[in-house]
Design a protein around this motif. Structure first.
Motif, short mmCIF file in Angstrom:
data_model
loop_
_atom_site.label_atom_id
_atom_site.label_comp_id
_atom_site.label_asym_id
_atom_site.label_seq_id
_atom_site.Cartn_x
_atom_site.Cartn_y
_atom_site.Cartn_z
N SER A 113 0.83 -1.21 0.00
CA SER A 113 0.00 0.00 0.00
C SER A 113 0.86 1.25 0.00
CB SER A 113 -0.93 0.00 1.21
OG SER A 113 -1.83 -1.08 1.15
N ALA A 114 1.93 1.25 0.80
CA ALA A 114 2.81 2.42 0.84
C ALA A 114 3.43 2.68 -0.53
CB ALA A 114 3.91 2.20 1.89
N ALA A 115 3.84 1.60 -1.20
CA ALA A 115 4.41 1.78 -2.54
C ALA A 115 3.37 2.31 -3.52
CB ALA A 115 4.97 0.44 -3.05
N ALA A 116 2.14 1.79 -3.42
CA ALA A 116 1.08 2.25 -4.31
C ALA A 116 0.74 3.71 -4.08
CB ALA A 116 -0.17 1.38 -4.13
N VAL A 117 0.64 4.11 -2.80
CA VAL A 117 0.32 5.50 -2.48
C VAL A 117 1.46 6.42 -2.92
CG1 VAL A 117 -0.08 7.13 -0.58
CG2 VAL A 117 -1.22 4.90 -0.58
N PHE A 118 2.70 5.97 -2.76
CA PHE A 118 3.85 6.76 -3.23
C PHE A 118 3.77 6.97 -4.74
CE2 PHE A 118 8.12 7.02 -5.02
CZ PHE A 118 8.66 8.08 -4.30
N CYS A 119 3.48 5.91 -5.47
CA CYS A 119 3.38 6.03 -6.94
C CYS A 119 2.25 6.98 -7.33
CB CYS A 119 3.15 4.66 -7.56
SG CYS A 119 4.57 3.55 -7.47
N ILE A 120 1.14 6.92 -6.63
CA ILE A 120 -0.02 7.75 -6.97
C ILE A 120 0.22 9.21 -6.62
CG2 ILE A 120 -2.45 8.18 -6.44
CD1 ILE A 120 -2.71 5.13 -5.99
N VAL A 173 4.16 6.33 7.25
CA VAL A 173 4.62 6.82 5.94
C VAL A 173 3.43 7.14 5.04
CG1 VAL A 173 5.85 6.17 3.83
CG2 VAL A 173 6.83 5.62 6.07
N ILE A 174 2.44 6.26 5.04
CA ILE A 174 1.25 6.49 4.23
C ILE A 174 0.52 7.75 4.67
CG2 ILE A 174 -1.04 5.57 3.66
CD1 ILE A 174 0.22 2.76 3.85
N SER A 175 0.39 7.94 5.98
CA SER A 175 -0.27 9.14 6.50
C SER A 175 0.48 10.40 6.07
CB SER A 175 -0.36 9.08 8.03
OG SER A 175 -1.15 7.98 8.44
N TYR A 176 1.81 10.35 6.11
CA TYR A 176 2.61 11.51 5.70
C TYR A 176 2.42 11.80 4.22
CZ TYR A 176 6.65 14.32 4.43
OH TYR A 176 7.45 15.31 3.91
N LEU A 177 2.42 10.76 3.38
CA LEU A 177 2.23 10.96 1.94
C LEU A 177 0.87 11.59 1.64
CD1 LEU A 177 3.75 7.62 0.57
CD2 LEU A 177 4.73 9.92 0.37
N LEU A 178 -0.15 11.15 2.36
CA LEU A 178 -1.48 11.73 2.16
C LEU A 178 -1.51 13.19 2.62
CD1 LEU A 178 -3.79 8.80 3.32
CD2 LEU A 178 -3.39 9.57 0.99
N SER A 182 -1.19 16.34 -3.26
CA SER A 182 -2.16 17.30 -3.79
C SER A 182 -3.57 16.75 -3.66
CB SER A 182 -1.85 17.58 -5.27
OG SER A 182 -1.86 16.38 -6.02
N GLN A 183 -4.53 17.66 -3.68
CA GLN A 183 -5.92 17.30 -3.43
C GLN A 183 -6.46 16.30 -4.45
OE1 GLN A 183 -7.96 18.08 -0.87
NE2 GLN A 183 -6.22 19.08 0.14
N GLN A 184 -6.04 16.44 -5.72
CA GLN A 184 -6.61 15.56 -6.74
C GLN A 184 -6.13 14.11 -6.64
OE1 GLN A 184 -4.82 18.30 -7.33
NE2 GLN A 184 -3.25 17.99 -8.93
N ASP A 185 -5.02 13.91 -5.93
CA ASP A 185 -4.50 12.54 -5.79
C ASP A 185 -5.08 11.81 -4.59
OD1 ASP A 185 -2.84 12.76 -8.02
OD2 ASP A 185 -1.23 13.68 -6.84
N ILE A 186 -5.63 12.55 -3.63
CA ILE A 186 -6.09 11.93 -2.38
C ILE A 186 -7.22 10.93 -2.59
CG2 ILE A 186 -7.19 12.39 -0.15
CD1 ILE A 186 -5.51 14.89 0.07
N PRO A 187 -8.28 11.23 -3.39
CA PRO A 187 -9.35 10.23 -3.57
C PRO A 187 -8.85 8.91 -4.13
CG PRO A 187 -10.07 12.39 -4.33
CD PRO A 187 -8.61 12.51 -4.06
N THR A 188 -7.93 8.96 -5.10
CA THR A 188 -7.39 7.72 -5.67
C THR A 188 -6.60 6.95 -4.63
OG1 THR A 188 -7.23 8.83 -7.82
CG2 THR A 188 -6.02 6.77 -7.55
N ALA A 189 -5.81 7.68 -3.85
CA ALA A 189 -5.01 7.01 -2.81
C ALA A 189 -5.90 6.39 -1.74
CB ALA A 189 -4.03 8.01 -2.19
#
Length: 343
Positions: A113-120, A173-178, A182-189
Motif C-alpha cells: 500500500s505504501a508503494a502504491a500511495v507513493f506512486c499515486i 509513511v502512508i499518512s505523511y504521503l497523504l 495534492s488534493q486531486q490525488d487523495i481520492p485515488t489514494a
C-alpha cells in the motif's frame, strides 16, 4: 485388531476427504452464484439471458456498456483478489502456526500500500507501474521482517512483533504521503487504502489474473507439506521436508499474489485474516485447505461488495464491510489467545 484399526483410519480419512470435497464444491457454487449476482445487479437489473448474450459478444444497448465496462471488471477483480487474499492468508497462518500471522497484521499489505500511495501521490503513476512497485515493496517488506526477526534461530513470535512494528512505521509513511499530496490525488489514494472494487478496469486486471493462475498451482502442490510444517522445524525436517526451500517458495508465491491483489483493489481488510479459520472450520483438518480458503476469500469479497452496494442508502467500499466483519473476530481471537497464554 490391527485390521479394525486400519479400517477405522481409512474410514476416517475417507470421511474427511468427502467432507473436504463437499465443502469445496459448495463454496465454488456459492462463488459462482455471487459472480452471477455481480453481473445481474446494479442500477438496472438485467435478465440472465441478456448477460449471457453480452458476454457472448452480442451488442445490447445499455447492457453492453454496463456489463463489459463496469460489472465484469468489478466481478473479476473481486474474484481473483479475494482468492489471492484468502489463499495467501491461509498459507501464512498455517506455515507460521499462528492465526495472527497474516499479511494484514504483519505489515506485508502495508508495504504494498505504501508503494502504491507513493506512486499515486508522488510520481503520479498508475496501472503497471503501481503493480510492479507493489510487488517489489511487498517482497522487500517480507525480506526486512524475516531478516529482523531471524536472530540466531527463527521465531514466530518475534516475526509477528517485528511485523506489527513495520506495519506501524509504514502506516505512518502512508499518512505523511497523504498529508503532503495534492488534493486531486487523495481520492485515488484513499481508494487503495480502504479497499474497493470501484473503478476496476479490464486493462488493470491481467497481472493479477496471471499471478493467481500461475502461482496458485505451486501453493496447492506444496500445500501437502503445510501440515508437516505445523509440527515444527525439526519434525518436518525429519520427515523429509526441505523446510527452508518450501517456506521460501510459499512466501514468494503468497506475497506475489497478495501484492498484486493489493495493487488492484487496495488492502481489503481482514479477508486474509478470516478466510483460513473459516475454511478450516467448514472443511475440517487432514487435507490442505488452500483452495477452500481461496474460495472463502472470494465469497467474502463478493458478498461484502454486494452488501456495500445495495444494503444501505449510501454505498460503501468493500473494505469497510469486511472490516466491520473482521474487527470483532480479531478482538475475540486476541481474548482467547490471551486466556490460553499464547500472547
Amino acid at each position: 485388531m490391527k485390521n479394525n484399526t486400519m479400517e477405522l483410519i481409512i474410514s476416517g480419512r475417507r470421511q474427511r476427504r468427502r467432507r473436504w470435497v463437499v465443502v469445496t464444491a459448495l463454496l465454488a457454487i456459492l462463488a459462482l452464484a455471487l459472480c452471477c449476482a455481480m453481473l445481474l445487479l446494479g442500477n438496472t437489473i438485467y435478465p440472465l439471458g441478456d448477460v449471457i448474450r453480452v458476454l457472448s459478444g452480442e451488442q445490447i444497448k445499455g447492457a453492453t456498456f454496463a456489463i463489459h465496462t463496469i460489472r465484469l471488471p468489478r466481478m473479476l477483480a473481486g474474484l481473483f483478489a479475494g482468492f489471492a487474499f484468502g489463499m495467501a492468508g491461509y498459507i501464512f497462518q498455517t506455515m507460521l502456526r499462528n492465526p495472527l500471522a497474516n499479511p494484514n497484521v504483519i505489515g506485508i499489505t502495508s508495504g504494498s500500500s505504501a508503494a502504491a500511495v507513493f506512486c499515486i501521490t508522488v510520481i503520479h503513476a498508475n496501472g503497471a507501474v503501481v503493480s510492479i512497485a507493489s510487488v517489489i515493496a511487498g517482497l522487500a517488506t517480507v525480506a526486512l521482517i524475516y531478516a529482523l526477526s531471524k536472530g540466531r534461530t527463527f521465531s514466530i513470535g518475534r516475526l509477528i512483533l517485528v511485523g506489527i512494528g513495520i506495519q506501524a512505521m509504514l502506516d505512518a509513511v502512508i499518512s505523511y504521503l497523504l498529508l503532503v499530496s495534492s488534493q486531486q490525488d487523495i481520492p485515488t489514494a484513499l481508494r487503495w487504502l480502504s479497499g474497493s472494487l470501484n473503478g476496476s478496469k479490464m486493462d488493470e486486471l491481467p497481472p493479477l489474473i496471471i499471478a493467481v493462475l500461475v502461482l496458485s498451482p505451486f501453493i496447492i502442490v506444496l500445500g501437502k507439506h503445510l501440515g508437516l510444517l505445523e509440527l515444527g522445524e525439526q519434525s518436518a525436517t525429519s520427515l523429509g521436508v526441505a523446510t527452508d526451500k518450501t517456506r521460501v517458495v510459499l512466501i514468494l508465491c503468497s506475497v506475489g499474489m497478495i501484492a498484486l491483489a493489493t495493487a488492484t483493489t487496495g488492502p481489503i481488510a481482514f479477508v486474509s485474516f478470516l478466510s483460513g479459520p473459516i475454511a478450516k472450520r467448514l472443511a475440517g483438518s487432514g487435507f490442505s485447505n488452500a483452495i477452500p480458503a481461496g474460495l472463502v476469500g472470494v465469497n467474502l469479497v463478493l458478498a461484502a461488495d454486494l452488501i456495500g452496494q445495495f444494503a444501505f442508502e449510501v454505498r460503501y467500499p468493500v473494505g469497510i464491510i469486511t472490516g466491520i466483519l473482521g474487527a470483532p473476530y480479531l478482538i475475540y481471537l486476541l481474548i482467547r489467545m490471551n486466556r490460553k497464554g499464547e500472547l
